[in-house]
Design a protein around this motif. Structure first.
Motif, PDB file in Angstrom:
ATOM      1  N   GLU A 131       4.189 -12.078   3.833  1.00 50.05           N
ATOM      2  CA  GLU A 131       3.134 -12.709   3.036  1.00 50.05           C
ATOM      3  C   GLU A 131       2.664 -13.994   3.713  1.00 50.05           C
ATOM      4  O   GLU A 131       1.483 -14.323   3.696  1.00 50.05           O
ATOM      5  CB  GLU A 131       3.624 -12.987   1.623  1.00 50.05           C
ATOM      6  CG  GLU A 131       4.803 -13.921   1.569  1.00 50.05           C
ATOM      7  CD  GLU A 131       5.795 -13.619   0.468  1.00 50.05           C
ATOM      8  OE1 GLU A 131       6.846 -14.276   0.479  1.00 50.05           O
ATOM      9  OE2 GLU A 131       5.566 -12.780  -0.383  1.00 50.05           O
ATOM     10  N   LYS A 132       3.568 -14.694   4.369  1.00 47.23           N
ATOM     11  CA  LYS A 132       3.215 -15.929   5.085  1.00 47.23           C
ATOM     12  C   LYS A 132       2.245 -15.615   6.227  1.00 47.23           C
ATOM     13  O   LYS A 132       1.286 -16.351   6.442  1.00 47.23           O
ATOM     14  CB  LYS A 132       4.478 -16.609   5.615  1.00 47.23           C
ATOM     15  CG  LYS A 132       4.220 -17.898   6.351  1.00 47.23           C
ATOM     16  CD  LYS A 132       5.518 -18.515   6.848  1.00 47.23           C
ATOM     17  CE  LYS A 132       5.247 -19.749   7.671  1.00 47.23           C
ATOM     18  NZ  LYS A 132       6.472 -20.313   8.233  1.00 47.23           N
ATOM     19  N   ASP A 133       2.496 -14.530   6.954  1.00 47.00           N
ATOM     20  CA  ASP A 133       1.601 -14.137   8.046  1.00 47.00           C
ATOM     21  C   ASP A 133       0.186 -13.897   7.537  1.00 47.00           C
ATOM     22  O   ASP A 133      -0.796 -14.347   8.140  1.00 47.00           O
ATOM     23  CB  ASP A 133       2.097 -12.849   8.728  1.00 47.00           C
ATOM     24  CG  ASP A 133       3.437 -13.005   9.408  1.00 47.00           C
ATOM     25  OD1 ASP A 133       3.740 -14.118   9.885  1.00 47.00           O
ATOM     26  OD2 ASP A 133       4.181 -12.008   9.455  1.00 47.00           O
ATOM     27  N   LEU A 134       0.076 -13.168   6.426  1.00 47.17           N
ATOM     28  CA  LEU A 134      -1.251 -12.869   5.881  1.00 47.17           C
ATOM     29  C   LEU A 134      -1.938 -14.118   5.344  1.00 47.17           C
ATOM     30  O   LEU A 134      -3.143 -14.292   5.535  1.00 47.17           O
ATOM     31  CB  LEU A 134      -1.157 -11.797   4.795  1.00 47.17           C
ATOM     32  CG  LEU A 134      -0.885 -10.391   5.329  1.00 47.17           C
ATOM     33  CD1 LEU A 134      -0.683  -9.410   4.181  1.00 47.17           C
ATOM     34  CD2 LEU A 134      -1.998  -9.900   6.227  1.00 47.17           C
ATOM     35  N   LEU A 135      -1.189 -15.011   4.715  1.00 46.99           N
ATOM     36  CA  LEU A 135      -1.780 -16.256   4.240  1.00 46.99           C
ATOM     37  C   LEU A 135      -2.299 -17.090   5.405  1.00 46.99           C
ATOM     38  O   LEU A 135      -3.391 -17.661   5.334  1.00 46.99           O
ATOM     39  CB  LEU A 135      -0.767 -17.060   3.425  1.00 46.99           C
ATOM     40  CG  LEU A 135      -0.450 -16.516   2.041  1.00 46.99           C
ATOM     41  CD1 LEU A 135       0.713 -17.288   1.423  1.00 46.99           C
ATOM     42  CD2 LEU A 135      -1.667 -16.568   1.140  1.00 46.99           C
ATOM     43  N   GLN A 136      -1.539 -17.149   6.488  1.00 49.17           N
ATOM     44  CA  GLN A 136      -1.988 -17.888   7.669  1.00 49.17           C
ATOM     45  C   GLN A 136      -3.246 -17.255   8.257  1.00 49.17           C
ATOM     46  O   GLN A 136      -4.172 -17.949   8.655  1.00 49.17           O
ATOM     47  CB  GLN A 136      -0.877 -17.945   8.718  1.00 49.17           C
ATOM     48  CG  GLN A 136       0.248 -18.876   8.329  1.00 49.17           C
ATOM     49  CD  GLN A 136       1.419 -18.815   9.282  1.00 49.17           C
ATOM     50  OE1 GLN A 136       1.628 -17.836   9.992  1.00 49.17           O
ATOM     51  NE2 GLN A 136       2.221 -19.868   9.291  1.00 49.17           N
TER      52      GLN A 136
END
Length: 163
Positions: free
Chosen positions: A116-121
């Motif tokens: 989820e962090k990758d997609l938010l970034q």
């Protein structure tokens, strides 16, 4: 794409925690004979240890970590996606399955992990300079919906009578 860190089901928790720390990662796929069988996140480990009752009070924390196998902590089934799937499809899987990561596969093998962090970034970088126009577009869409559904008329009427 960097190399994916994977562990076997019979590796111990001490090895897993070392992988998290030395590779600055938060999710590790678990395999058996090269086949993906589970996933472990830092949160899974924390939750597991919070529930774990230490039966032998003389056992050190380090010994405890060596005695717990990854298979006891791993989550199944693993949410997977082909490396060719779009970011929108990946986001849909994270939301639909309420998970923090999706394992990317290619030819049946683990090829990567999207968190989820990758997609938010990614989305944060995508909106960068478009932030103001995206906000304006959103407001326009809300105003249009309100107008089409009579909400603006109700809102004005309530405002006119002081509510």
């Amino acid at each position: 794409m960097s190399e994916v860190i994977i562990l076997e089901r019979n590796d111990d928790l001490k090895t897993l925690l070392s992988c998290f720390q030395h590779n600055s990662i938060s999710h590790v796929p678990i395999v058996e004979e090269g086949k993906l069988i589970g996933m472990v996140s830092k949160t899974d480990v924390t939750d597991f240890l919070a529930r774990k009752e230490v039966q032998d009070r003389n056992e050190s924390f380090s010994e405890l970590l060596k005695n717990i196998k990854v298979k006891e902590v791993m989550i199944q089934p693993v949410i997977k996606a082909e490396v060719t799937e779009s970011r929108k499809e990946l986001l849909g899987k994270l939301v639909d399955h309420q998970v923090g990561s999706v394992v990317l596969t290619q030819d049946g093998r683990v090829a990567g992990i999207v968190t989820e962090k990758d997609l938010l970034q990614y989305f944060d970088a995508s909106f960068g300079e478009e932030e103001e126009s995206a906000t304006e577009s959103f407001i326009s869409q809300v105003n249009a919906w309100m107008h089409n559904h009579g909400v603006t008329h109700i809102s004005k009427a309530l405002s006119d009578i002081g509510i």
